[in-house]
Write an enzyme that holds these catalytic residues in place. Structure first.
Site, PDB file in Angstrom:
ATOM      1  N   LEU A 107      71.187  93.271 -27.710  1.00 35.69           N
ATOM      2  CA  LEU A 107      70.228  92.175 -27.910  1.00 35.69           C
ATOM      3  C   LEU A 107      69.347  92.020 -26.668  1.00 35.69           C
ATOM      4  O   LEU A 107      69.598  91.179 -25.805  1.00 35.69           O
ATOM      5  CB  LEU A 107      70.990  90.870 -28.196  1.00 35.69           C
ATOM      6  N   GLU A 143      65.106  92.768 -25.940  1.00 35.60           N
ATOM      7  CA  GLU A 143      63.858  93.324 -26.484  1.00 35.60           C
ATOM      8  C   GLU A 143      63.210  94.313 -25.519  1.00 35.60           C
ATOM      9  O   GLU A 143      62.607  95.290 -25.942  1.00 35.60           O
ATOM     10  CB  GLU A 143      62.880  92.190 -26.847  1.00 35.60           C
ATOM     11  N   GLN A 184      62.916  91.774 -33.871  1.00 35.58           N
ATOM     12  CA  GLN A 184      63.296  90.972 -35.043  1.00 35.58           C
ATOM     13  C   GLN A 184      62.258  89.894 -35.388  1.00 35.58           C
ATOM     14  O   GLN A 184      61.883  89.718 -36.542  1.00 35.58           O
ATOM     15  CB  GLN A 184      64.650  90.333 -34.760  1.00 35.58           C
ATOM     16  N   PHE A 185      61.827  89.151 -34.388  1.00 37.68           N
ATOM     17  CA  PHE A 185      60.784  88.130 -34.551  1.00 37.68           C
ATOM     18  C   PHE A 185      59.815  88.300 -33.382  1.00 37.68           C
ATOM     19  O   PHE A 185      60.255  88.435 -32.253  1.00 37.68           O
ATOM     20  CB  PHE A 185      61.378  86.711 -34.502  1.00 37.68           C
ATOM     21  N   ASP A 228      58.184  86.359 -31.700  1.00 33.52           N
ATOM     22  CA  ASP A 228      58.403  85.378 -30.626  1.00 33.52           C
ATOM     23  C   ASP A 228      59.292  85.961 -29.515  1.00 33.52           C
ATOM     24  O   ASP A 228      59.196  85.567 -28.366  1.00 33.52           O
ATOM     25  CB  ASP A 228      59.101  84.141 -31.198  1.00 33.52           C
ATOM     26  N   HIS A 246      60.585  81.564 -34.536  1.00 29.17           N
ATOM     27  CA  HIS A 246      60.576  82.408 -35.737  1.00 29.17           C
ATOM     28  C   HIS A 246      59.254  82.390 -36.477  1.00 29.17           C
ATOM     29  O   HIS A 246      59.191  82.844 -37.609  1.00 29.17           O
ATOM     30  CB  HIS A 246      61.647  81.940 -36.736  1.00 29.17           C
TER      31      HIS A 246
END
Ligand SMILES: Cc1ncc(C[n+]2csc(CCOP(=O)(O)OP(=O)(O)O)c2C)c(N)n1
Length: 698
Positions: A400, A402, A425-426, A428, A481
């Site tokens: 996890l 980015e 994933q998002f 943001d 999100h």
């Protein structure tokens, strides 16, 4: 004379060490350093940062194979010389000559880079190459290649997020990476005790990495340790870390006054005991490889060679201003490419799944790397579900982090020259990766086209789940999100940003993105993943756009940088609405409602690619309609939508009968979770419809 120091090491494939050549390389580094320091003080060029005290890095490089990869930092002149033998390059860069191999005179000196020699492009941002080095290691392992990568940084660099990312990339995946921390005791004025607590070696070991502390002032010790560490890495046992103790013999750079932060006693003691060139020369004399007189003779010979090289380099061409726009962006040249596959109704998620499978089928090196992407679910949105079933191992779940994710895909792309896919994933959460993304986009410009970073960053963006905003609540994505995201990417020079609105475009553009040599951010709108074509207020599907829910099987591509012009109604358009992503659907609904009431036509320009956007299509639409609205889902601050609006004013002013209108979300951090506030935050078909009425009445 050649001393085959490694001949006794069983199983080694490395070349024997030429001990006198190593010494000459170290002397060359030092003499180059001293000459350039003086030239800087003579005002011959603006900046110099040197290597004095770090010359034993030549011995570390001597323990590598010539085809191993290297990510160096600005003190690594000796490493550069040991690998390339190119004594002209440092002079060419310092004097900004177009012949410079590191950036054709474009970058500051001491930023080592050469694709030919597998030396990654050094960034000024300390540690910033680290996540890329992890990606290189990942690719070497993936292709079961024998090479390894060495990453170097200073003690300050060891504290960066980037370095910690590399450490995790390498340790989690057991990558063939040698991390060398060149600890000269200082990071500008800060002593190295500020950079980490306890012992660096124990810290590394605790993370499962083989590590040694090495006396870098002793060249033979450095070489022998390097051989051990390199062999550990090459044997497939995972990464290794070398904590290399050195002394810094000069100020930090030509901009620093050494006496302002270091004591006279400490400087003298460092000079007396920690000079690797003097120490190695002494060792060679003591062991009978050199006579005392050879030391000064070597220095003089090297100096004479360098002065000759310098006078040649000064005759070489300097950059001219006309090249300032070269190597910024590489948009692939599109070739008409129609699929012969049967068309079927598909969701955008289905189309993305298909595109990823196509890419895996056509390119054995293609993979998607990101959180949860390797699970049977295919990531939290299911975009890699087909890949997981049809090409096991090509969708790989990551830790996890980015920045770690982007680094793996970016570095791997640099090895293959082909884009590999990072899934965020998002959008943001791209923020920890922001530096790596910016560096990826800068690389071709900085290296004058020598290196490129092909890379796709796919990410869910914009308002939450469900269908388009008009079909219900906006989705409850709230903070973390629901950001639009384009404001973060379209401002990066060298980056391509795409945001499709339909399944057909999503597949064709994703397939084309894999052909780009510049990094691509591919914004997938959460609300469009499963959305049906938009409808008007009477529930009729809007035909002008609905056909793009039919997606052909197989491979086809669509051009990057080309908008899609959708005409709602018949006849000349009375209004041009420029939008992308979810807002295209909202704009189509608004336009259809108006046309149902008033007749005529409204044009919706679906940009599809935001950067570079289709200036021609936007200008043509403005010229025809004379009234324009820009609609964006971004918050109303500096944003891509604002840029487009300003571009229209600047370039289409005389074609317009009214001030171009601008519709966006509100200037707040994100859409709140509760429905009333959330719906008030986003623009919708209703907002657009009202604005069209208003503008038509002007
Ligand atoms: C990310 C980043 N922060 C700050 C700087 C400014 N800066 C340039 S060199 C440097 C010190 C680096 O120290 P270290 O890694 O120990 O290397 P050394 O110069 O001592 O060899 C700093 C703070 C930078 N270039 N990059």
């Amino acid at each position: 004379m050649t001393v085959n120091i490694r001949a006794t090491e069983a199983g080694t494939t490395a070349e024997p060490l030429d001990i006198l050549a190593l010494y000459r390389t170290m002397v060359t580094a030092r003499v180059t350093n001293d000459m350039l320091k003086t030239r800087k003080t003579q005002g011959r060029f603006p900046f110099y940062i040197g290597c004095a005290g770090h010359e034993s890095m030549a011995a570390v490089v001597a323990a590598l194979n010539p085809d191993d990869w290297m990510a160096l930092y600005y003190r690594d002149l000796a490493a550069w010389l040991q690998r390339t033998g190119d004594t002209y390059a440092p002079l060419r860069e310092v004097y900004s000559r177009t012949t410079g191999p590191m950036g054709a005179g474009r970058n500051m000196p001491s930023h080592y880079s050469s694709k030919h020699h597998r030396i990654l492009p050094t960034f000024s941002e300390v540690g910033a190459l680290a996540p890329f080095a992890g990606g290189i290691g990942f690719s070497l392992q993936w292709h079961k290649r024998k090479e390894i990568i060495m990453f170097t940084t200073g003690d300050g660099g060891a504290a960066t997020n980037d370095f910690n990312v590399l450490f995790r990339q390498a340790s989690v995946h057991k990558l063939p990476v040698l991390m060398v921390v060149e600890d000269n005791g200082w990071a500008i004025t800060v002593p190295s005790v500020i950079q980490w607590g306890g012992s660096l070696v124990e810290w590394a070991k605790g993370g499962g990495v083989y590590a040694e502390e090495v006396d870098g002032t002793d060249t033979m010790t450095t070489y022998e340790a390097s051989v051990r560490l390199v062999e550990h890495v090459r044997s497939g046992q995972g990464p290794a870390l070398m904590h290399l103790r050195l002394g810094l013999l000069d100020p930090h750079s030509s901009s620093t006054d050494i006496k302002s932060y270091r004591t006279k006693e400490e400087i003298e003691a460092t000079t007396a005991t920690k000079d690797p060139v003097i120490n190695f020369g002494r060792w060679l004399v003591e062991h009978g490889y050199l006579q005392e007189a050879d030391i000064e003779r070597t220095r003089k010979e090297v100096r004479a060679e360098l002065e000759r090289a310098e006078s040649e380099v000064l005759q070489e061409p300097e950059p001219t201003s006309d090249r300032v726009k070269q190597h910024i962006l590489y948009v692939p040249e599109w070739q008409e490419n129609t699929s012969r596959g049967t068309k079927k109704q598909s969701s955008m998620l289905g189309a993305i799944n298909e595109a990823l499978v196509e890419l895996a089928q056509r390119d054995p090196g293609f993979f998607v790397y990101g959180q949860d992407v390797g699970s049977p679910k295919g990531g939290v949105f299911g975009a890699t579900a087909s890949l997981v079933t049809q090409f096991p191992g090509r969708a790989i779940s990551s830790p996890l982090n980015e920045q770690l994710i982007v680094g793996i895909a970016a570095g791997a792309g640099m090895v293959d020259g082909k884009a590999r896919c990072a899934e965020i994933q998002f959008v943001d959460y791209h923020q920890s990766a922001a530096q790596t993304i910016r560096m990826a986009a800068r690389t071709s410009y900085q290296s004058y086209g020598d290196w490129t970073v092909p890379l796709i960053i796919r990410t869910k963006s914009g308002s939450g789940g469900g269908g388009p905003i008009s079909s219900g609540g906006a989705g409850g994505g709230a903070f973390g999100h629901s950001n639009a995201g384009e404001q973060w990417f379209t401002c990066i020079p060298g980056m391509i940003t795409i945001c499709p609105a339909t399944p057909f475009d999503a597949k064709g553009l994703l397939l084309e993105a894999a052909r780009a040599q510049s990094p691509v951010t591919f914004l997938e709108r959460g609300r469009l993943y499963r959305s049906d074509p938009p409808k008007d207020s009477q529930g009729n599907i809007i035909q002008a756009i609905a056909e793009y829910w039919n997606v052909p099987d197989g491979y086809y591509t669509l051009p990057i940088g080309k908008a899609r012009r959708l005409r709602i109604g018949n006849g000349p358009s009375s209004m041009a609405i420029i939008s992308w992503g979810t807002m295209v659907l909202e704009s189509c609904t608004a336009a259809a409602n108006i046309v149902n009431r008033n007749g005529g036509a409204i044009e919706v320009v679906d940009l599809r690619t935001l950067s570079p956007f289709d200036e021609e299509a936007v200008a043509a639409a403005a010229r025809e309609a004379n009234r324009v609205i820009v609609v964006t889902e971004e918050y109303d601050l500096t944003s891509f939508g604002r840029h487009l609006h300003s571009w229209l004013v600047q370039n289409c002013f005389y074609d317009l009968d009214a001030t171009p209108a601008f519709i966006s979300a509100l200037p707040a951090p994100a859409a709140p979770y509760n429905a009333p506030e959330e719906n008030a935050f986003y623009p919708s078909a209703k907002t657009i419809e009202e604005k069209i009425e208003e503008l038509l009445a002007e």
